[in-house]
Design an enzyme around this catalytic site. Structure first.
Site, PDB file in Angstrom:
ATOM      1  N   HIS A 464      -0.893  -2.406  -5.800  1.00  0.00           N
ATOM      2  CA  HIS A 464      -0.664  -1.053  -6.324  1.00  0.00           C
ATOM      3  C   HIS A 464      -1.897  -0.179  -6.094  1.00  0.00           C
ATOM      4  O   HIS A 464      -1.802   0.928  -5.545  1.00  0.00           O
ATOM      5  CB  HIS A 464      -0.324  -1.136  -7.816  1.00  0.00           C
ATOM      6  CG  HIS A 464      -0.091   0.188  -8.469  1.00  0.00           C
ATOM      7  ND1 HIS A 464       1.169   0.671  -8.737  1.00  0.00           N
ATOM      8  CD2 HIS A 464      -0.959   1.141  -8.911  1.00  0.00           C
ATOM      9  CE1 HIS A 464       1.072   1.859  -9.312  1.00  0.00           C
ATOM     10  NE2 HIS A 464      -0.213   2.161  -9.428  1.00  0.00           N
ATOM     11  N   GLU A 465      -3.041  -0.672  -6.520  1.00  0.00           N
ATOM     12  CA  GLU A 465      -4.259   0.136  -6.381  1.00  0.00           C
ATOM     13  C   GLU A 465      -4.630   0.324  -4.914  1.00  0.00           C
ATOM     14  O   GLU A 465      -5.156   1.376  -4.526  1.00  0.00           O
ATOM     15  CB  GLU A 465      -5.414  -0.506  -7.150  1.00  0.00           C
ATOM     16  CG  GLU A 465      -5.186  -0.602  -8.653  1.00  0.00           C
ATOM     17  CD  GLU A 465      -4.779   0.715  -9.300  1.00  0.00           C
ATOM     18  OE1 GLU A 465      -5.182   1.799  -8.797  1.00  0.00           O
ATOM     19  OE2 GLU A 465      -4.043   0.685 -10.307  1.00  0.00           O
ATOM     20  N   HIS A 468      -2.822   3.274  -3.545  1.00  0.00           N
ATOM     21  CA  HIS A 468      -3.553   4.517  -3.814  1.00  0.00           C
ATOM     22  C   HIS A 468      -4.704   4.671  -2.817  1.00  0.00           C
ATOM     23  O   HIS A 468      -4.961   5.760  -2.295  1.00  0.00           O
ATOM     24  CB  HIS A 468      -4.131   4.490  -5.232  1.00  0.00           C
ATOM     25  CG  HIS A 468      -3.156   4.785  -6.318  1.00  0.00           C
ATOM     26  ND1 HIS A 468      -2.333   5.889  -6.307  1.00  0.00           N
ATOM     27  CD2 HIS A 468      -2.889   4.124  -7.477  1.00  0.00           C
ATOM     28  CE1 HIS A 468      -1.599   5.899  -7.417  1.00  0.00           C
ATOM     29  NE2 HIS A 468      -1.922   4.827  -8.136  1.00  0.00           N
ATOM     30  N   HIS A 471      -3.616   5.876   0.544  1.00  0.00           N
ATOM     31  CA  HIS A 471      -3.284   7.301   0.479  1.00  0.00           C
ATOM     32  C   HIS A 471      -4.558   8.129   0.663  1.00  0.00           C
ATOM     33  O   HIS A 471      -4.557   9.160   1.347  1.00  0.00           O
ATOM     34  CB  HIS A 471      -2.628   7.601  -0.875  1.00  0.00           C
ATOM     35  CG  HIS A 471      -1.778   8.827  -0.891  1.00  0.00           C
ATOM     36  ND1 HIS A 471      -1.143   9.276  -2.035  1.00  0.00           N
ATOM     37  CD2 HIS A 471      -1.436   9.709   0.076  1.00  0.00           C
ATOM     38  CE1 HIS A 471      -0.460  10.362  -1.767  1.00  0.00           C
ATOM     39  NE2 HIS A 471      -0.621  10.651  -0.492  1.00  0.00           N
TER      40      HIS A 471
END
Length: 673
Positions: A464-465, A468, A471
């Protein structure tokens, strides 16, 4: 001025050189430089893009790169002197930022550029950045009268102090609680990894036995596995009442003042509530739209959540546990999962050593997006556990880099997050600044002579991190305001992070990220099948909990009045959607840092909103192949590369070919409607 490593460092942050006494002088100097640059730009009267936007962006970048490492250290390696230095800068930075946002002459210069012939000749990203900046001027109170501007600025300074106070008191309250155990029977059922870690913690403090703390890996291990029900209750009470002791670490008054000031800020700007102000920069168009979205999901998920709870209660009753309390839920849920699927998180740990997971994650991302990773050992960091990696593109060029800080420790706030150390931008001299990220987790560290071993839930958190991080790092934008996650509507910012989680559940992906820490053998097919079968175990209960948090957050900020009781709002939301009612002593809100100290105020719904987008985006991979390189490139080009340069719905439709559907989210969650 004597050498200050925070000012004009040439490349990466000089962590080992930073001292608390450097912080305030550097910030004061850089704020003064920023004010001088604004004055010089305005005096020159040139409202061209380079002379105005690019010049001021250069100064903002200097300040951000100086204070960013300090803010990061305050989160991951805090001590009293650093905390004081950090806190001393918050009102200065708030006053400076609000002052810039309220500068009428600067606003007029941006408006003049927007209205000039040059604006049409700028690229799409530059135009979007200017539009966003004009919007942000208005949201900072540029159109207010002088007295209201002053009030707005004072409120902003106070809010900056309060949100930091909230986070500090939560950290202090968490780390202030310890329980020394000398009788191993009290810890019956605790996994070997937790026993080894708590024994190491005890030894570090010169104690025999085991030292329990409220660090999340320890807390979760006790709540999921400790047979000692009294111990579970004791730790549950301690964890759920953190930062609620009257007179000490008490976040109650802090929350009241935060809500009052947020409401005052919104009213000064002409909004009916802080929720309306928050939504001015998001995809969702109104409070009603958000509430309808949340209630609709709750309506669809609640019947299944109630069924899941009944199954848990029936199972526990069969084992003689008829009075199920909140501190029993995790324990009996784990027993039910073991009974139903012959599988537990702890049984999976040996198959997910941290190094194998990291290497496998790099392999997954490499196949999807055409990049590879290279570790560097010559980079200054803040702790020996921290590692530094570069992203290398197809042509061999270094595209970006990131710091990886995996493990929980004293002085490090809980949770997992990504933050930017440096953003991709075109500098004033024409050179390109590559992006650098911080990736921070709080997993149980290596203990008892074994490497760091992750649960599958922790593997999902890491992915998940990293989503980020991608991105931020794979952006192709060169304008600071829309580079990476900058300028992305907050309710779309979770799209890449939730999207990447899906590869933790594919057979091919799991083969890449798993391998027994002793033998290296891949996850056996039988265990894989059980894992996939258990994927949606109690998923509806989990969804209802997230909807509870989202509704609580939105109602607090949409319905605020001076008489509002935070506890009453939470109780009402729980009466409506909660399938498990916490006891009266529970003070969840006193530790809800996402909305009281993070960026999620009137925006916690973003997790579910973006999960609709991420589930639907992943469904294209289900249709075309989970490692289809063309599909991966399309996601990189349409979502990751474009940052905040276009509206999120436009980007999503460019990738998916249509507007999003909620069906994939419900299907992936195993919720029948």
């Amino acid at each position: 001025m004597s050498h200050n490593p925070l000012i004009d460092y040439p490349d990466l942050p000089p962590f080992s050189e930073i001292r608390p006494e450097h912080v305030k002088p550097a910030v004061e100097q850089l704020i003064a430089d920023g004010r001088q640059r604004i004055e010089t730009v305005l005096k020159a009267g040139d409202v061209g893009y380079q002379a105005l936007v690019a010049a001021l962006d250069e100064e903002d970048d200097r300040l951000g790169k100086a204070f960013g490492p300090v803010a990061h250290l305050n989160a991951v390696a805090q001590n009293e002197a650093l905390r004081e230095a950090y806190n001393a800068c918050l009102p200065l930075l708030s006053e400076y930022g609000t002052g810039v946002g309220q500068n009428s002459a600067l606003f007029a210069a941006y408006q003049a550029l927007h209205d000039s012939a040059e604006f049409a000749a700028l690229n799409e990203a530059q135009r979007k950045d200017i539009d966003n900046t004009l919007r942000d001027f208005r949201l900072s109170g540029v159109a207010l009268g002088e007295e209201d501007k002053r009030r707005y600025m004072e409120n902003a300074k106070r809010l900056s102090e309060l949100t930091t106070q909230y986070e500090n008191q939560l950290l202090d309250a968490t780390q202030n609680w310890k329980k020394h155990v000398t009788d191993e029977q009290e810890l019956e059922g605790l996994p070997e990894t937790a026993l080894a870690g708590t024994a190491d913690r005890a030894r570090a403090e010169g104690l025999d036995g085991w030292l329990l703390t409220l660090d999340f890996p320890v807390y979760l291990a006790v709540m999921s596995h400790a047979r000692n029900r009294a111990l579970r209750e004791e730790m549950y009470r301690a964890f759920t009442t953190r930062a609620s002791d009257a007179g000490r670490f008490d976040n109650g008054p802090v929350m009241d003042e935060i809500l009052a000031l947020r409401d005052a800020q919104a009213k000064l700007l002409g909004f009916g509530s802080y929720a309306e102000k928050s939504l001015a920069t998001k995809m969702a168009r109104s409070v009603d739209e958000v509430m309808h979205f949340l209630h609709d999901l709750a309506f669809k998920a609640k019947p299944q959540a109630e069924k899941e709870l009944r199954e848990l209660q029936d199972f526990a009753a069969e084992q003689g546990a008829t009075d199920l309390q909140p501190w029993d839920i995790g324990f009996w849920s784990e027993r039910l999962r073991e009974a139903r699927y012959d599988l537990s998180d702890e049984a999976l740990r040996p198959w997910f050593p941290a190094e194998k997971v990291i290497d496998g994650m790099f392999a997954v991302v490499g196949k999807l997006f055409g990049i590879r990773f290279r570790q560097r050992h010559d980079v200054d960091t803040w702790h020996t556990d921290v590692r530094f990696f570069e992203l290398v593109d197809d042509d061999g060029s270094v595209r970006a880099a990131f710091y990886l800080d995996m493990y929980a420790r004293t002085g490090k706030r809980g949770g997992a997050w990504m933050d930017d150390a440096r953003i991709r931008r075109r500098r004033l001299d024409g050179s390109l600044q590559t992006p650098v990220a911080y990736l921070t987790c709080n997993f149980a560290p290596p203990a008892g002579g074994k490497p760091g071993l992750l649960t599958h839930d922790e593997v999902v958190t890491l992915f998940h991190e990293f989503g980020h991080g991608l991105h931020h790092m794979l952006t192709e934008q060169e304008v600071s305001g829309i580079s990476g996650i900058n300028g992305v509507a907050w309710d779309a910012v979770e799209l890449p992070s939730q999207f990447l989680e899906n590869w933790c559940w594919t057979e091919e992906g799991l083969a890449m990220i798993s391998g027994h820490y002793e033998t290296g053998e891949p996850l056996p097919k039988a265990m894989l099948d059980k894992m996939l079968a258990a994927k949606n175990f109690q998923s509806a209960m989990g969804m209802m909990r997230q909807l509870e948090f989202s509704l609580f957050d939105m109602r607090l900020h949409a319905e605020y009045t001076p008489e509002l009781s935070i506890q009453k709002v939470l109780d009402e939301v729980r009466d409506e959607v909660a399938v498990i009612k916490p006891p009266a002593f529970n003070r969840f809100q006193n530790g809800f840092s996402h909305i009281f100290a993070g960026g999620y105020a009137a925006g916690y719904y973003s997790y579910k909103w973006a999960e609709v987008l991420s589930s639907d985006a992943y469904s294209r991979f289900e249709e075309e192949g989970t490692f289809n390189e063309d599909t991966g490139r399309a996601f990189r080009d349409n979502i990751l590369a474009l940052g905040g340069s276009r509206e999120p719905m436009e980007l999503f439709k460019a990738f998916r070919g249509r507007e999003p559907s909620v069906e994939p989210l419900l299907r992936h969650s195993g919720i029948d409607v």
